[in-house]
Write a protein that holds these residues in place. Structure first.
Motif, short mmCIF file in Angstrom:
data_model
loop_
_atom_site.label_atom_id
_atom_site.label_comp_id
_atom_site.label_asym_id
_atom_site.label_seq_id
_atom_site.Cartn_x
_atom_site.Cartn_y
_atom_site.Cartn_z
N ILE A 268 -45.28 -4.40 30.30
CA ILE A 268 -45.50 -3.50 29.62
C ILE A 268 -45.78 -3.38 28.22
N ASP A 269 -45.64 -2.18 27.67
CA ASP A 269 -45.45 -1.97 26.43
C ASP A 269 -44.67 -0.21 26.17
N LEU A 270 -43.79 -0.33 25.72
CA LEU A 270 -42.87 0.96 24.95
C LEU A 270 -43.43 0.90 24.33
N PRO A 271 -44.73 2.47 23.80
CA PRO A 271 -44.34 3.24 22.68
C PRO A 271 -43.28 2.90 21.63
N ASP A 272 -42.84 2.41 20.55
CA ASP A 272 -42.48 2.13 19.40
C ASP A 272 -41.52 3.59 19.11
N ARG A 273 -42.06 4.51 19.76
CA ARG A 273 -40.73 6.08 19.90
C ARG A 273 -39.74 5.75 20.29
N PHE A 274 -39.98 4.54 21.71
CA PHE A 274 -38.67 4.55 22.08
C PHE A 274 -37.69 3.42 21.68
N CYS A 275 -38.16 2.62 20.24
CA CYS A 275 -37.72 1.54 20.43
C CYS A 275 -37.61 1.50 19.24
N THR A 276 -36.06 0.82 18.88
CA THR A 276 -36.04 0.34 17.27
C THR A 276 -35.84 -1.32 17.02
N GLY A 277 -35.48 -1.64 15.53
CA GLY A 277 -36.07 -3.17 15.21
C GLY A 277 -34.09 -3.30 14.83
N SER A 278 -34.95 -4.51 14.13
CA SER A 278 -34.02 -5.39 13.79
C SER A 278 -33.53 -5.31 12.15
N SER A 279 -31.65 -5.56 11.85
CA SER A 279 -31.60 -5.38 10.68
C SER A 279 -32.47 -6.96 9.90
N ILE A 280 -31.89 -7.50 10.24
CA ILE A 280 -32.52 -9.06 10.48
C ILE A 280 -33.30 -9.61 10.66
N MET A 281 -34.20 -9.59 11.99
CA MET A 281 -35.65 -10.18 12.60
C MET A 281 -37.00 -8.94 11.97
N PRO A 282 -37.43 -9.47 11.31
CA PRO A 282 -38.90 -8.88 11.00
C PRO A 282 -39.42 -7.95 12.53
N GLN A 283 -39.87 -9.15 13.52
CA GLN A 283 -41.09 -9.18 14.44
C GLN A 283 -40.21 -7.71 15.73
N LYS A 284 -38.57 -7.71 14.95
CA LYS A 284 -38.34 -7.28 16.48
C LYS A 284 -38.23 -5.75 16.51
N LYS A 285 -38.62 -4.99 18.13
CA LYS A 285 -38.99 -4.37 18.86
C LYS A 285 -38.37 -4.20 19.72
N ASN A 286 -36.89 -3.39 19.79
CA ASN A 286 -36.55 -3.58 21.26
C ASN A 286 -35.89 -2.08 22.32
N PRO A 287 -36.02 -2.66 23.01
CA PRO A 287 -35.95 -1.48 24.28
C PRO A 287 -34.65 -1.09 24.06
N ASP A 288 -34.42 -0.20 22.91
CA ASP A 288 -33.13 0.58 23.25
C ASP A 288 -33.27 1.56 24.35
N VAL A 289 -33.60 2.19 23.91
CA VAL A 289 -33.49 3.57 25.50
C VAL A 289 -33.23 2.73 26.66
N PRO A 290 -33.57 2.47 26.88
CA PRO A 290 -33.32 1.47 28.19
C PRO A 290 -32.12 0.96 28.60
N GLU A 291 -31.79 0.63 27.59
CA GLU A 291 -31.02 -0.07 26.89
C GLU A 291 -29.59 0.06 27.65
N LEU A 292 -29.76 1.44 27.09
CA LEU A 292 -28.72 2.22 26.39
C LEU A 292 -28.41 2.97 27.89
N VAL A 293 -29.68 3.52 28.73
CA VAL A 293 -29.72 4.61 30.16
C VAL A 293 -27.67 3.37 31.05
N ARG A 294 -28.97 1.90 30.95
CA ARG A 294 -28.15 0.85 31.76
C ARG A 294 -26.84 0.69 31.00
#
Ligand code: ARG
Length: 460
Positions: A268-294
């Motif tokens: 699946i693609d989780l739209p950008d507005r629900f994700c955040t990036g990495s301060s070092i790895m430019p390619q990253k798009k992390n599923p923070d919202v589900p991770e935080l709920v978990r």
């Protein structure tokens, strides 16, 4: 320093640390409007039974309404010296309207007052949570209907098991939430009883009308026993148990979203507005919202244990221990509401990558059970069919191909009842369509289940 409302029998000032240690106003001021609502009902009832005059009630009501405005605009002078929300508001009332303010506490105790406030506060929160649950479930059912034909792998042990549809998977989440909703409504029934009138523990000698205050506050009925009314917080524990199960379910869904958004699954693609990036790895798009709920599931589970432990050895009736009920309860309710909001926003925005799901569903011999069922229809006993298919799978693994890639001649080496109609049952579409009964993954069953789910939601 503000004079203590209970200072008469004391001969020295409260120790400064003890004052802070025993105060709850820092957190129980969240119930200020409920406290005023309870006081208004109490004062109105007192005037109706003749304990207060109509004029006294009017003064008290006017003062409390002004105080409510003061609180809402952030101008209320909260004082730790006045310990809790109840005494802050009562003292403020007397400051503002004079001696009549001192009559408000007639026939009442902070013990029934606080029990009333918590129930009013929680009832409010329950209703907000119920609305968010319904919004989430509506989004899931809509998406499930849209994706009734979208094939994905179904897993057991996180190993490919049998193909299912994405719609079917989403409806599994919805079922968990349906039970959570039922639990919440069941909890609400026990929250919605009025302890007001239990006073400190034994009731009061004034001719109060408990049914009237219950009615004024929208409670179903007064509670039955005054000792129990001021002491038990089982309704809050029940709510935390509901929250812990809800978060457990959201956490399971979160874990799947985290897996599915990984490049290894890529379902699946989780739209950008629900994700955040990495301060070092430019390619990253992390599923923070589900991770935080978990992650937040942990704190809610903790609150449940905290409240159970708080209650377990308390003798009747009220004990100060119960002041510790608020922070866990508030945080459990806030967390449940926030996590539901995050999921309700996210669910309709999930974009399945259908080609990847389909390709993954074809891996791992996921139609092996269909082949065994085919042999059974040709007269082979299931246990023998299982063995035959197991040997075919081993052969395909050696050849590094799928069951459907074997030739008819190769398949017939394992059983001579196999004919060329076998290739129909080895397709993913055939496999899901065959599971055509209530609760099965066949697309028409998924669509029917969506209808039923929607009808159930409409009864709320
Ligand atoms: N702040 C108290 C609580 O949260 C209110 C009730 C206090 N009653 C008492 N008798 N000290 O429980």
């Amino acid at each position: 320093p503000a004079a203590k409302l209970w200072g008469g029998r004391f001969s020295e000032a409260t120790d400064a640390f003890v004052e802070r240690f025993t105060a709850s106003v820092m957190f129980d001021q969240r119930m200020a409007l409920e406290d005023i609502q309870g006081s208004l009902a109490h004062a109105q009832m007192l005037s109706e039974v003749g304990v207060l005059t109509a004029d006294e009630f009017q003064q008290i009501a006017g003062g409390l309404k002004d105080i409510a405005e003061e609180i809402e605009s952030g101008d209320f002078p909260w004082s730790v010296e006045l310990e809790d929300v109840h005494m802050n508001i009562e003292a403020r009332l007397t400051d503002r309207i004079g001696a009549t303010g001192k009559k408000l506490h007639t026939g009442r105790s902070r013990n029934d007052q606080v029990a009333t406030d918590i129930r009013l506060w929680l009832r409010n929160r329950i209703d907000q949570i119920a609305a968010e649950l319904t919004r989430l479930q509506t989004g899931l059912v809509n998406l499930a209907e849209q994706e009734a034909d979208t094939i994905m792998p179904g897993f057991t042990h996180l190993q490919s098991a049998q193909p299912v549809t994405f719609g079917h998977h989403l409806l599994a989440w919805n079922e968990m939430l349906t039970r959570d909703f039922e639990r919440l409504m069941d909890c609400r029934k026990r929250v919605n009883r009025s302890p007001l009138g239990a006073a400190a523990l034994a009731g009061t000698s004034y001719p109060i009308n408990r049914a009237r205050t219950a009615e004024l506050l929208g409670f179903d009925a007064p509670t039955e026993n005054s000792l129990d009314s001021v002491s038990d917080r089982d309704f809050a524990i029940e709510f935390c148990a509901f929250s812990a199960l809800l978060l457990t379910h959201l956490s399971r869904a979160s874990e799947e979203l985290v897996l599915w958004t990984s490049s290894q699954f890529d379902f699946i693609d989780l739209p950008d507005r629900f994700c955040t990036g990495s301060s070092i790895m430019p390619q990253k798009k992390n599923p923070d919202v589900p991770e935080l709920v978990r992650g937040k599931t942990g704190r809610v589970n903790g609150h449940l244990i905290a409240l159970l432990t708080l209650m377990k050895s308390q003798p009747l009736a009220y004990n100060k221990d119960n002041q510790e009920d608020k922070e866990p309860l508030f945080d459990a309710a806030d967390t449940a509401l926030d996590c539901l909001r995050a999921f309700a926003d996210m669910a309709p925005a999930l974009k399945p990558k259908k080609q990847n799901m389909l390709a993954a569903a074809g891996k791992g011999f996921s139609t092996a059970t269909d082949l065994a069922d085919y042999l059974v229809r040709k007269g082979v006993a299931f246990r023998d069919a299982h063995e035959i298919v197991g040997q075919s799978v081993a052969f395909a693994i050696d050849k590094d191909c799928d069951l459907a890639d074997l030739s008819l001649a190769e398949l017939q080496k394992f059983s001579d009842v196999i004919g060329d109609d076998v290739f129909d049952v080895l397709t993913l579409e055939g496999s899901v369509a065959a599971r055509d009964h209530i609760g099965g993954t066949a697309p028409n069953q998924v669509r029917a289940a969506c209808e039923r789910a929607r009808a159930l939601i409409a009864t709320r």
